[in-house]
Write a protein that holds these residues in place. Sequence first.
Motif, PDB file in Angstrom:
ATOM      1  N   ILE A  61      -4.418   3.928  -7.995  1.00 15.78           N
ATOM      2  CA  ILE A  61      -4.636   3.209  -6.730  1.00 15.78           C
ATOM      3  C   ILE A  61      -3.835   2.254  -6.182  1.00 15.78           C
ATOM      4  O   ILE A  61      -3.405   2.166  -4.976  1.00 15.78           O
ATOM      5  CB  ILE A  61      -6.187   2.807  -6.818  1.00 15.78           C
ATOM      6  N   VAL A  62      -3.461   1.471  -7.225  1.00 16.55           N
ATOM      7  CA  VAL A  62      -2.634   0.504  -6.747  1.00 16.55           C
ATOM      8  C   VAL A  62      -1.189   0.860  -6.099  1.00 16.55           C
ATOM      9  O   VAL A  62      -0.751   0.395  -5.258  1.00 16.55           O
ATOM     10  CB  VAL A  62      -2.182  -0.391  -8.098  1.00 16.55           C
ATOM     11  N   TRP A  63      -0.528   1.857  -6.918  1.00 17.56           N
ATOM     12  CA  TRP A  63       0.721   2.293  -6.503  1.00 17.56           C
ATOM     13  C   TRP A  63       0.583   3.217  -5.138  1.00 17.56           C
ATOM     14  O   TRP A  63       1.451   3.071  -4.129  1.00 17.56           O
ATOM     15  CB  TRP A  63       1.314   3.092  -7.217  1.00 17.56           C
ATOM     16  N   ALA A  64      -0.498   3.956  -5.067  1.00 14.67           N
ATOM     17  CA  ALA A  64      -0.498   4.744  -3.793  1.00 14.67           C
ATOM     18  C   ALA A  64      -0.830   3.852  -2.636  1.00 14.67           C
ATOM     19  O   ALA A  64      -0.138   3.907  -1.652  1.00 14.67           O
ATOM     20  CB  ALA A  64      -1.904   5.520  -3.986  1.00 14.67           C
ATOM     21  N   THR A  65      -1.756   2.786  -2.808  1.00 14.81           N
ATOM     22  CA  THR A  65      -1.975   1.740  -1.692  1.00 14.81           C
ATOM     23  C   THR A  65      -0.589   1.283  -1.490  1.00 14.81           C
ATOM     24  O   THR A  65      -0.284   0.910   0.017  1.00 14.81           O
ATOM     25  CB  THR A  65      -3.144   0.930  -2.073  1.00 14.81           C
ATOM     26  N   THR A  66       0.094   0.620  -2.319  1.00 13.27           N
ATOM     27  CA  THR A  66       1.632   0.247  -2.019  1.00 13.27           C
ATOM     28  C   THR A  66       2.647   0.907  -1.413  1.00 13.27           C
ATOM     29  O   THR A  66       3.267   0.594  -0.429  1.00 13.27           O
ATOM     30  CB  THR A  66       2.244  -0.244  -3.407  1.00 13.27           C
ATOM     31  N   VAL A  67       2.510   2.333  -1.958  1.00 16.73           N
ATOM     32  CA  VAL A  67       3.579   3.110  -1.133  1.00 16.73           C
ATOM     33  C   VAL A  67       3.091   3.518   0.362  1.00 16.73           C
ATOM     34  O   VAL A  67       4.033   3.371   1.253  1.00 16.73           O
ATOM     35  CB  VAL A  67       3.359   4.584  -1.923  1.00 16.73           C
TER      36      VAL A  67
END
Length: 320
Positions: A61-67
């Motif tokens: 979730i963290v990486w998807a949001t960052t991307v």
Amino acid sequence: MLRYLHNLGRRATHMFLTVARIMVPVMVLVYVAERLGLVRLAGEALSPAMAWLGLPAQAGIVWATTVITNIYGGIAVVAALSGEMQLNVAQMSALGAMMLFAHNLPTEQAVVRRAGASALFTGSLRLVVGAAYGAAVAWACRLGGWLQEPVALGWLSGSGAAAPAGPPALWPWLLGTVRSLLLIWLIICALVVLLDLLERLGFTRWLTRQLAPVLRLTGLSEAAAPLTTIGMLMGLAYGGALIIEASERENYDRRTLLLALCWLSLFHAVLEDTLLIAALGANIWIILVLRGVVVLAIMVALAFATRPATRWGRRLAQAR
């Protein structure tokens, strides 16, 4: 003096409008995706991949949001999940490096496309390199028993950095977007003045000479070196704006644009973004020094693969 400032102001405003025409529609689309819950769905879909990388499911979730959004969006999710996500220093360093490699792709790769390189290629490069680097760090540290100390994230839940869960309301989002665009315009104005001053003082020529050994390795032309360096320090949106403006003036070849924009895509906003991730508990050697060495190695490989004598080099020449 007034004429000089007027000309610099016109140049900076033209550059800002060029970037803003790209950024604003993408920012709207990202906001709509957040409102519809698509960002969180993407993160949940990444959970199995995160387990394979040696990271907890919430890291998806963290990486998807960052991307899809940016570094700050990812940090807000870290804050929101700080009570349930347990990370050690190695895992935080791996996740932080992935965030640094791949963030805000819709907006930043739109800038890259406008500057003259493929958004699909550079965006895919960021995702693949980010995932591979994160996996290598997580697995190597776990096998070697390095950096296994737990990271304390509880302080985020009690600070202003902790954004409320869910997408932002419309009015705060509008205000934040206007502030961001105004900040970008001010920074571009400052960069235009700074670049002109450095050129007049001869610093640009000195910097190019100092970078010459690295330039020969990466295949980047000397004319694009100062702009690439500034983008690495300040950010892709700002560096992209400078390269768009310079490309229209200098008529760079496609290989120079590709190499410069690949470099900027992989390694930009080095100071600000790195400090943000380090504040979360990531190891500075992993997220800055080792990451820089890896990017340099990738750039050397890209320069070799796109030489005029190679198949990719001939394709670039024909595309021109």
